[in-house]
Design an enzyme around this catalytic site. Structure first.
Site, short mmCIF file in Angstrom:
data_model
loop_
_atom_site.label_atom_id
_atom_site.label_comp_id
_atom_site.label_asym_id
_atom_site.label_seq_id
_atom_site.Cartn_x
_atom_site.Cartn_y
_atom_site.Cartn_z
N TYR A 1 28.81 -12.87 -47.33
CA TYR A 1 28.92 -11.90 -46.24
C TYR A 1 29.17 -10.49 -46.80
O TYR A 1 28.52 -9.53 -46.40
CB TYR A 1 30.07 -12.33 -45.33
CG TYR A 1 30.31 -11.44 -44.13
CD1 TYR A 1 29.51 -11.53 -43.00
CD2 TYR A 1 31.37 -10.54 -44.11
CE1 TYR A 1 29.75 -10.74 -41.88
CE2 TYR A 1 31.63 -9.74 -43.00
CZ TYR A 1 30.81 -9.85 -41.89
OH TYR A 1 31.06 -9.06 -40.78
N ALA A 2 30.11 -10.40 -47.77
CA ALA A 2 30.46 -9.10 -48.35
C ALA A 2 29.26 -8.47 -49.05
O ALA A 2 29.02 -7.26 -48.96
CB ALA A 2 31.62 -9.23 -49.31
N ALA A 3 28.47 -9.31 -49.73
CA ALA A 3 27.28 -8.80 -50.41
C ALA A 3 26.27 -8.26 -49.40
O ALA A 3 25.68 -7.19 -49.59
CB ALA A 3 26.65 -9.90 -51.26
N SER A 4 26.09 -9.01 -48.30
CA SER A 4 25.13 -8.55 -47.28
C SER A 4 25.59 -7.23 -46.67
O SER A 4 24.78 -6.33 -46.41
CB SER A 4 24.96 -9.62 -46.19
OG SER A 4 26.09 -9.68 -45.33
N LYS A 5 26.90 -7.09 -46.47
CA LYS A 5 27.42 -5.88 -45.82
C LYS A 5 27.48 -4.70 -46.80
O LYS A 5 27.28 -3.55 -46.41
CB LYS A 5 28.80 -6.18 -45.23
CG LYS A 5 28.77 -7.18 -44.07
CD LYS A 5 27.92 -6.67 -42.93
CE LYS A 5 28.03 -7.52 -41.69
NZ LYS A 5 27.27 -6.97 -40.55
N SER B 1 30.69 -3.79 -42.69
CA SER B 1 32.01 -4.40 -42.52
C SER B 1 32.94 -3.91 -43.63
O SER B 1 32.49 -3.67 -44.75
CB SER B 1 31.91 -5.92 -42.59
OG SER B 1 33.21 -6.50 -42.68
N ASN C 1 23.07 -4.29 -35.18
CA ASN C 1 24.44 -4.82 -35.08
C ASN C 1 24.54 -6.32 -35.32
O ASN C 1 25.59 -6.79 -35.77
CB ASN C 1 24.97 -4.47 -33.67
CG ASN C 1 26.14 -5.35 -33.28
OD1 ASN C 1 27.27 -5.12 -33.70
ND2 ASN C 1 25.86 -6.40 -32.50
N ILE D 1 38.03 -6.77 -35.64
CA ILE D 1 37.75 -6.46 -34.23
C ILE D 1 37.81 -7.74 -33.41
O ILE D 1 37.29 -8.79 -33.83
CB ILE D 1 36.36 -5.79 -34.08
CG1 ILE D 1 36.19 -4.61 -35.06
CG2 ILE D 1 36.13 -5.33 -32.63
CD1 ILE D 1 37.18 -3.49 -34.94
N1 NAD Z 1 34.42 -8.84 -35.28
C1 NAD Z 1 34.79 -8.28 -36.42
O1 NAD Z 1 35.97 -8.31 -36.80
C2 NAD Z 1 33.78 -7.59 -37.30
C3 NAD Z 1 34.26 -6.91 -38.41
C4 NAD Z 1 33.36 -6.25 -39.25
C5 NAD Z 1 32.01 -6.29 -38.97
N2 NAD Z 1 31.56 -6.98 -37.89
C6 NAD Z 1 30.11 -6.96 -37.66
O2 NAD Z 1 29.83 -6.48 -36.37
C7 NAD Z 1 28.63 -7.06 -35.89
C8 NAD Z 1 28.89 -7.70 -34.53
O3 NAD Z 1 29.88 -8.69 -34.69
P1 NAD Z 1 30.70 -9.33 -33.49
O4 NAD Z 1 32.10 -9.41 -33.94
O5 NAD Z 1 30.36 -8.68 -32.21
O6 NAD Z 1 30.11 -10.81 -33.60
P2 NAD Z 1 29.62 -11.83 -32.50
O7 NAD Z 1 29.43 -13.11 -33.21
O8 NAD Z 1 30.50 -11.79 -31.31
O9 NAD Z 1 28.20 -11.22 -32.09
C9 NAD Z 1 27.10 -11.24 -32.95
C10 NAD Z 1 25.83 -11.29 -32.13
O10 NAD Z 1 24.73 -11.40 -33.03
C11 NAD Z 1 23.85 -12.39 -32.52
N3 NAD Z 1 23.08 -13.04 -33.56
C12 NAD Z 1 23.56 -13.79 -34.59
N4 NAD Z 1 22.54 -14.33 -35.27
C13 NAD Z 1 21.40 -13.93 -34.66
C14 NAD Z 1 20.02 -14.19 -34.90
N5 NAD Z 1 19.59 -14.99 -35.87
N6 NAD Z 1 19.13 -13.61 -34.07
C15 NAD Z 1 19.53 -12.82 -33.06
N7 NAD Z 1 20.81 -12.56 -32.77
C16 NAD Z 1 21.74 -13.11 -33.58
C17 NAD Z 1 24.77 -13.40 -31.85
O11 NAD Z 1 24.06 -14.24 -30.95
C18 NAD Z 1 25.80 -12.51 -31.20
O12 NAD Z 1 25.44 -12.15 -29.90
C19 NAD Z 1 28.20 -8.07 -36.96
O13 NAD Z 1 27.22 -7.47 -37.80
C20 NAD Z 1 29.47 -8.32 -37.73
O14 NAD Z 1 29.21 -8.74 -39.05
C21 NAD Z 1 32.42 -7.63 -37.05
#
Ligand code: NAD
Length: 254
Positions: free
Chosen positions: A152-156, A139, A87, A185
């Site tokens: 970001y889009a490429a990674s996802k 995502s 995640n 979210i």
């Molecule tokens: N929030 C949104 O709208 C949304 C939408 C689509 C996808 N996502 C994806 O959902 C996932 C969770 O996102 P979120 O919204 O909870 O984000 P967030 O930033 O609240 O949480 C991300 C977590 O990842 C951890 N993290 C980041 N870099 C790290 C590293 N180098 N090593 C270890 N941990 C690391 C952070 O410390 C954090 O706890 C992500 O992959 C994000 O891309 C989120």
């Protein structure tokens, strides 16, 4: 709530906050032992105080050395790993003409390479036990990008293909791999430069008022956790290689 995950051991990356914390909480409440990996030590420690059977594993997922060390430690302690939730992720807005290789590499390392390493290093454990559930978080930016999200889009987007491919590799071993593509979210990630993007006028007018999101609101982390819990459970027995879009309908509107 039933004990869908009794005697199950689950790893959740990015468990310190947001979607990862909600998934950790959900799996834990349903009986799992949850090992949370995150770079945020203090937040992880705070979760340990709330969750039964929660183990905090501080790790920088951008570092293969860190990942390998964490997995070795986990394998030494647990004889099985049933569930892997990849995640953790970072968002970095930058227009393509201003984007540099350093940013690309960092986002790719955390969002994509860490998922690759976690999967390849834990697949042998799951293959040996003949059971596993993998859930990778992608995502909707991969399919319906906002401005400035190319990296970001490429990674996802790569997570969609990676998940389909590992599902083929791992199916003979009783391992199912799926992904979730969340839409918008409400988490710390939705706060950009100190502004909660889900409260801006544009968001309220367009996404809510004009129902660009048909369900007319941002999603909550628990709503991603509910889908992740299904994909991580035995109830998920005939779904593999899919990316489930959880976006309140965002990607079905123009
Ligand atoms: N929030 C949104 O709208 C949304 C939408 C689509 C996808 N996502 C994806 O959902 C996932 C969770 O996102 P979120 O919204 O909870 O984000 P967030 O930033 O609240 O949480 C991300 C977590 O990842 C951890 N993290 C980041 N870099 C790290 C590293 N180098 N090593 C270890 N941990 C690391 C952070 O410390 C954090 O706890 C992500 O992959 C994000 O891309 C989120």
């Amino acid at each position: 709530m039933g004990e869908r995950f009794q005697d199950r051991v689950a790893i959740v990356t990015g468990a310190a906050q947001g979607i990862g914390a909600a998934i950790a909480l959900r799996l834990s409440r349903e009986g799992a032992t949850v090992i949370g990996l995150d770079i945020k030590r203090d937040e992880l420690a705070a979760l340990s105080a709330h969750l039964p059977r929660f183990e905090a594993e501080p790790v920088d997922l951008a570092s293969l050395t860190d990942i390998a060390r964490a997995i070795e430690k986990i394998r030494g302690k647990h004889s099985r790993i049933d569930v892997l939730i990849n995640n953790a992720g970072v968002m970095d807005y930058v227009r393509i003409d201003l984007a540099g290789l350093e940013k690309w590499r960092r986002v790719m390392a955390i969002n994509l390479e860490a998922q690759f390493h976690m999967c390849r290093l834990l697949a042998p454990v799951m293959m040996e036990q003949g059971y596993g559930r993998i859930v990778n978080i992608a995502s909707t930016e991969a399919v319906q990008p906002e401005p400035h999200v190319s990296i970001y889009a490429a990674s996802k987007g790569a997570i969609f293909s990676f998940t389909r491919a590992i599902a083929v590799d791992l199916a003979p071993f009783g391992i199912l791999a799926n992904a979730i593509a969340p839409g918008c979210i409400h988490t710390p990630m939705s706060i950009v430069n100190g502004v909660d993007e889900t409260t801006t006028d544009v968001f309220q007018e367009w996404y809510v008022g004009k129902r660009k999101i048909p369900l007319a609101r941002p999603g909550e982390p628990e709503e991603i956790a509910a889908v992740a819990a299904f994909l991580a459970s035995d109830e998920c027995s005939y779904v593999t290689g899919q990316t489930i879009i959880v976006d309140g309908g965002l990607t079905i509107t123009n």
